[in-house]
Each structure stands twice: as structure tokens, then as C-alpha cells.
Design an enzyme around this catalytic site. Structure first.
Site, mmCIF file in Angstrom:
data_model
loop_
_atom_site.group_PDB
_atom_site.id
_atom_site.type_symbol
_atom_site.label_atom_id
_atom_site.label_comp_id
_atom_site.label_asym_id
_atom_site.label_seq_id
_atom_site.Cartn_x
_atom_site.Cartn_y
_atom_site.Cartn_z
ATOM 1 N N SER A 62 -92.765 -17.914 8.901
ATOM 2 C CA SER A 62 -93.751 -17.214 8.064
ATOM 3 C C SER A 62 -93.453 -15.729 7.860
ATOM 4 O O SER A 62 -93.877 -15.154 6.867
ATOM 5 C CB SER A 62 -95.156 -17.387 8.631
ATOM 6 O OG SER A 62 -95.304 -16.662 9.821
ATOM 7 N N LYS A 105 -98.911 -11.385 11.351
ATOM 8 C CA LYS A 105 -98.947 -11.290 9.887
ATOM 9 C C LYS A 105 -98.925 -9.821 9.476
ATOM 10 O O LYS A 105 -99.105 -8.922 10.283
ATOM 11 C CB LYS A 105 -100.209 -11.949 9.310
ATOM 12 C CG LYS A 105 -100.375 -13.409 9.653
ATOM 13 C CD LYS A 105 -99.324 -14.262 9.010
ATOM 14 C CE LYS A 105 -99.482 -15.710 9.448
ATOM 15 N NZ LYS A 105 -98.295 -16.481 9.283
#
Length: 186
Positions: A62, A105
Site C-alpha cells: 500500500s 498511511k
């Protein structure tokens, strides 16, 4: 007779090395002192690791290409004020989908920002926008095709933010500080 001589020698050596009764309190104090020092050091390490800074391992697709897919060690600052985060910061937070997991993130929206829900159009029309609520942030992975982020679970409460990534420390050939190079268009 031979074994008796060796046994007698060993017994005499043991008696010579054995602490005398009057030495026991001094030895006990010394052992107690060093035991206390080791316990203090272990407590300090625990507090620093839980509340100040720690080495975390990050893996998965990711955040590629910022971070490798097969695992890297990063320096994570835990003593942060979530209200002082900026767009582009790399943060760790508890996953809203699985509270037992911690995920990494990039912050792409702050409270009050209007963000495009999904610029790729995969999970929502690319024309759909949302206002990030107060005390929340909008986070996305750098590799949108392989990231489960705010496009799926919505804004992340600041209470779930656990830390901010500061530097990559392993592998050594890729060691670097994470600079915020995020371009914000007002």
C-alpha cells in the site's frame, strides 16, 4: 585413595571460595542494587518504546514506492500532537476495519478540508467529495491500487493516530529521513 585426595582438594577449594557469613549482607546489598538497576533500565526502555520513539516494521504494497513491499524498519515518533499533523505526513494508526492491526498511511486531508473520496473512481465516483470532520484526518496509501484507506473506511479519528514516521533505518542502503514533499493546491 587417589579419589579421596581429589575429593578433599575440591572440598577445601569450595570452602575457601564460599562466602563467609559476615560477607552475606554486603553481597546481598550488591545483588539487590544491580537487580534494581536492571529493573529501572527495563522500565525506562519500556516507557520510551511505548510513549516516545520506537522501531516499527512496515510491509505491504500500500505504501510502495515510498516503502518497500517486503518489510523495512522505520523510526516511529510516538510523542506527537495529532492536531499538529500536516498534509503529506506519514502516520501510523489503528485500523478502523481491524482494531488489532496498526497501519501506515499518508495524511491527505485535515479537519475542514474538502477531499475527493476516490480519485481513481474505483470505490466512488471521482466527482464525489467530502468534508473531513473535526478531529479526523483523511489518509491514503501511496499505491492506491493496493491500499485500503479512507476511500474505504472514511475519515480516521485523531484518537486512532499512534505515531508519525520519521526515518527509514533498515535496510541500511535505503536509510533516509522522510521529508514532507506534499503539494497542496488551495
Amino acid at each position: 585413595m587417589f579419589s579421596g585426595r581429589i575429593g578433599g582438594w575440591a572440598a577445601r577449594a569450595w570452602r575457601a571460595q564460599r562466602p563467609r557469613r559476615e560477607d552475606l549482607p554486603r553481597i546481598g546489598r550488591r545483588v539487590g542494587y544491580w537487580t534494581l538497576q536492571v529493573v529501572n533500565f527495563a522500565c525506562a526502555l519500556h516507557l520510551i518504546g511505548e510513549h516516545v520513539v520506537t522501531i516499527s516494521f512496515v510491509e505491504g504494497p500500500s505504501m510502495f514506492p515510498t516503502m518497500g513491499m517486503y518489510g523495512e524498519a522505520v523510526l516511529e515518533l510516538k510523542w506527537i500532537d495529532p492536531r499538529r499533523l500536516q498534509r503529506g505526513d506519514l502516520v501510523t494508526h489503528t485500523s478502523p476495519l481491524d482494531p488489532t492491526r496498526k497501519v501506515c498511511k499518508r495524511v491527505t486531508g485535515l479537519p475542514g478540508d474538502i477531499v475527493c473520496v476516490d480519485p481513481t473512481g474505483e470505490y466512488a465516483p471521482s466527482t464525489e467529495h467530502v468534508v473531513v470532520p473535526r478531529n479526523h484526518i483523511w489518509v491514503t496509501g501511496d499505491n492506491l491500487a493496493y491500499s485500503r484507506d479512507s476511500r474505504i473506511y472514511g475519515p480516521v479519528p485523531l484518537g486512532l493516530v499512534k505515531g508519525k514516521l520519521y526515518a527509514r533505518v533498515l535496510p541500511l542502503r535505503d536509510a533516509t529521513l522522510f521529508r514532507n514533499t506534499f503539494d497542496f493546491i488551495d
